[in-house]
Design an enzyme around this catalytic site. Structure first.
Site, PDB file in Angstrom:
ATOM      1  N   VAL A  99       0.839  -1.199   0.000  1.00  0.00           N
ATOM      2  CA  VAL A  99       0.000   0.000   0.000  1.00  0.00           C
ATOM      3  C   VAL A  99       0.873   1.248   0.000  1.00  0.00           C
ATOM      4  CG1 VAL A  99      -1.920  -1.154   1.193  1.00  0.00           C
ATOM      5  CG2 VAL A  99      -0.131  -0.064   2.560  1.00  0.00           C
ATOM      6  N   ASP A 100       2.182   1.064  -0.276  1.00  0.00           N
ATOM      7  CA  ASP A 100       3.156   2.122  -0.009  1.00  0.00           C
ATOM      8  C   ASP A 100       3.514   3.035  -1.184  1.00  0.00           C
ATOM      9  OD1 ASP A 100       4.814   0.460  -1.562  1.00  0.00           O
ATOM     10  OD2 ASP A 100       5.838  -0.390   0.180  1.00  0.00           O
ATOM     11  N   HIS A 115      -4.552  -4.322  -2.107  1.00  0.00           N
ATOM     12  CA  HIS A 115      -4.927  -3.970  -0.740  1.00  0.00           C
ATOM     13  C   HIS A 115      -5.076  -2.462  -0.525  1.00  0.00           C
ATOM     14  CE1 HIS A 115      -3.300  -8.144   0.660  1.00  0.00           C
ATOM     15  NE2 HIS A 115      -4.454  -8.230   0.049  1.00  0.00           N
ATOM     16  N   CYS A 126     -19.690   5.229   3.194  1.00  0.00           N
ATOM     17  CA  CYS A 126     -20.134   5.149   1.795  1.00  0.00           C
ATOM     18  C   CYS A 126     -18.977   4.933   0.819  1.00  0.00           C
ATOM     19  CB  CYS A 126     -20.945   6.387   1.414  1.00  0.00           C
ATOM     20  SG  CYS A 126     -19.938   7.862   1.183  1.00  0.00           S
ATOM     21  N   SER A 186       4.834 -13.656   1.566  1.00  0.00           N
ATOM     22  CA  SER A 186       4.775 -14.913   2.315  1.00  0.00           C
ATOM     23  C   SER A 186       3.762 -15.872   1.702  1.00  0.00           C
ATOM     24  CB  SER A 186       4.424 -14.631   3.780  1.00  0.00           C
ATOM     25  OG  SER A 186       3.197 -13.921   3.846  1.00  0.00           O
TER      26      SER A 186
HETATM   27  P1  OAD Z   1       4.639 -10.697   4.800  1.00  0.00           P
HETATM   28  O1  OAD Z   1       5.212  -9.843   5.875  1.00  0.00           O
HETATM   29  O2  OAD Z   1       3.650 -11.732   5.178  1.00  0.00           O
HETATM   30  O3  OAD Z   1       5.806 -11.443   4.032  1.00  0.00           O
HETATM   31  C1  OAD Z   1       6.939 -10.777   3.573  1.00  0.00           C
HETATM   32  C2  OAD Z   1       7.769 -11.777   2.806  1.00  0.00           C
HETATM   33  O4  OAD Z   1       8.885 -11.116   2.255  1.00  0.00           O
HETATM   34  C3  OAD Z   1       8.328 -12.924   3.658  1.00  0.00           C
HETATM   35  O5  OAD Z   1       8.023 -14.154   3.013  1.00  0.00           O
HETATM   36  C4  OAD Z   1       9.835 -12.663   3.693  1.00  0.00           C
HETATM   37  O6  OAD Z   1      10.584 -13.862   3.692  1.00  0.00           O
HETATM   38  C5  OAD Z   1      10.041 -11.917   2.392  1.00  0.00           C
HETATM   39  N1  OAD Z   1      11.180 -10.976   2.346  1.00  0.00           N
HETATM   40  C6  OAD Z   1      11.680 -10.192   3.338  1.00  0.00           C
HETATM   41  N2  OAD Z   1      12.677  -9.430   2.882  1.00  0.00           N
HETATM   42  C7  OAD Z   1      12.833  -9.722   1.568  1.00  0.00           C
HETATM   43  C8  OAD Z   1      13.684  -9.252   0.527  1.00  0.00           C
HETATM   44  N3  OAD Z   1      14.593  -8.310   0.746  1.00  0.00           N
HETATM   45  N4  OAD Z   1      13.545  -9.789  -0.714  1.00  0.00           N
HETATM   46  C9  OAD Z   1      12.627 -10.749  -0.962  1.00  0.00           C
HETATM   47  N5  OAD Z   1      11.793 -11.225  -0.023  1.00  0.00           N
HETATM   48  C10 OAD Z   1      11.884 -10.726   1.225  1.00  0.00           C
HETATM   49  O7  OAD Z   1       4.071  -9.686   3.678  1.00  0.00           O
HETATM   50  P2  OAD Z   1       2.998  -9.977   2.531  1.00  0.00           P
HETATM   51  O8  OAD Z   1       3.202 -11.292   1.911  1.00  0.00           O
HETATM   52  O9  OAD Z   1       3.006  -8.775   1.660  1.00  0.00           O
HETATM   53  O10 OAD Z   1      -2.451  -7.281   4.182  1.00  0.00           O
HETATM   54  O11 OAD Z   1       1.672  -9.988   3.389  1.00  0.00           O
HETATM   55  C11 OAD Z   1       0.440 -10.068   2.735  1.00  0.00           C
HETATM   56  C12 OAD Z   1      -0.584  -9.210   3.415  1.00  0.00           C
HETATM   57  O12 OAD Z   1      -0.650  -9.543   4.811  1.00  0.00           O
HETATM   58  C13 OAD Z   1      -0.261  -7.721   3.427  1.00  0.00           C
HETATM   59  O13 OAD Z   1      -0.633  -7.064   2.226  1.00  0.00           O
HETATM   60  C14 OAD Z   1      -1.080  -7.223   4.576  1.00  0.00           C
HETATM   61  C15 OAD Z   1      -0.757  -8.305   5.589  1.00  0.00           C
HETATM   62  O14 OAD Z   1      -1.684  -8.482   6.600  1.00  0.00           O
HETATM   63  C16 OAD Z   1      -3.291  -6.277   4.458  1.00  0.00           C
HETATM   64  O15 OAD Z   1      -2.939  -5.296   5.082  1.00  0.00           O
HETATM   65  C17 OAD Z   1      -4.660  -6.481   3.936  1.00  0.00           C
HETATM   66 ZN    ZN Z   2     -19.631   8.899   3.137  1.00  0.00          ZN
END
Ligand code: OAD
Ligand code: ZN
Length: 247
Positions: A99-100, A115, A126, A186
């Site tokens: 979201v960055d 997301h 709304c 992940s």
């Molecule tokens: P996670 O924090 O679950 O996973 C981050 C992944 O990045 C892990 O598998 C790490 O091993 C890997 N990682 C860390 N550093 C790295 C690097 N330099 N190069 C490559 N890989 C690296 O984050 P997301 O998978 O994005 O949802 O999580 C999914 C969603 O869960 C997010 O969008 C958020 C969260 O709750 C919402 O906010 C709806």
């Molecule tokens: Zn409204």
């Protein structure tokens, strides 16, 4: 890498799915893992509609803190490499759970944000966009101009549905991909985590780039356990030099 480069040659349609790991090298905390946000904060207290209704100020304080942090970071070489990948395929689609806005800051033009985006605001009732610039005061949260509802960050919280158009496009693109890269995620949160599976089922070559194995590692055709900011620039440089050699 050599084998992957050979296989990429025949690929016309490329899809990339990214997660928090691609921004880790920019200094943005991931969600899971020892240093992750969900190791320090409880998602049910900060990232759900119930939490927002119960204590909007705390939720806003947390989002303001994350916004402030994002104000200080820059895209890293992985983001820039992904923006260059747009030019290397006939068709290219970047899908992110982040979201960055760092992909856009690195020059990626079309990004499917599954997301939402932490820099945008919307009405909690709304969903109308709230476009006033400026900080949100947690003690005086602005009200929607249409319905008077409370303004919240335009991100997807736990228990909420993704934007239908965005997730449908993401599945459509993934199912047509010749090659699908799952980078820095992940692969635990659905429906995003179903995209690599859908791509593979429809015949795509599945490539994973992550510092650790994930649930999709076994199904992947290629797994590179390297930081994305290291692996991707290297891969893009190789692809570009092959192109020059082919011309
Ligand atoms: P996670 O924090 O679950 O996973 C981050 C992944 O990045 C892990 O598998 C790490 O091993 C890997 N990682 C860390 N550093 C790295 C690097 N330099 N190069 C490559 N890989 C690296 O984050 P997301 O998978 O994005 O949802 O999580 C999914 C969603 O869960 C997010 O969008 C958020 C969260 O709750 C919402 O906010 C709806
Ligand atoms: Zn409204």
């Amino acid at each position: 890498m050599e084998d992957l480069l050979k296989r990429i040659k025949s690929c016309k349609r490329c899809v990339v799915l990214t997660g928090a790991g691609v921004s880790a090298e920019s200094g943005v905390p991931t969600f899971r893992g020892k240093e992750g946000l969900w190791g320090k904060f409880r998602p049910e207290e900060l990232a759900t509609m119930d939490a927002f209704m119960a204590n909007s100020s705390i939720v806003w304080e947390w989002y303001n803190w994350r916004r402030e942090l994002l104000g200080k970071v820059q895209p890293n070489p992985g983001h820039f490499a992904m923006s260059e990948m747009e030019q290397l395929f006939d068709s290219f689609c970047l899908i992110t759970q982040n979201v960055d806005s760092l992909h856009q800051a690195a020059g990626s033009k079309e990004v499917l944000e599954l997301h939402g985006n932490i820099l945008r605001n919307k009405c909690a009732d709304c969903s109308s966009p709230f476009l006033d610039e400026g900080d949100i005061d947690p003690d005086a949260i602005p009200k929607c101009k249409k319905c008077g509802g409370k303004i919240r960050p335009d991100v997807v919280w736990f228990g909420e549905l993704l934007n239908e158009q965005v997730i449908n496009s993401a599945f459509e693109e993934s199912e047509q991909a010749d090659i699908f890269f799952s980078v820095g995620t992940s692969a635990l949160v659905h429906p995003a985590a179903s995209l690599p599976v859908a791509a593979k089922r429809h015949g795509a070559i599945l490539v994973e780039i992550n510092v650790e194995p994930t649930p999709i590692s076994e199904m992947a055709d290629f797994c590179f356990n390297l930081p994305s900011g290291q692996f991707l620039p290297d891969m893009v440089a190789n692809l570009k030099s092959e192109r020059v050699a082919d011309q």
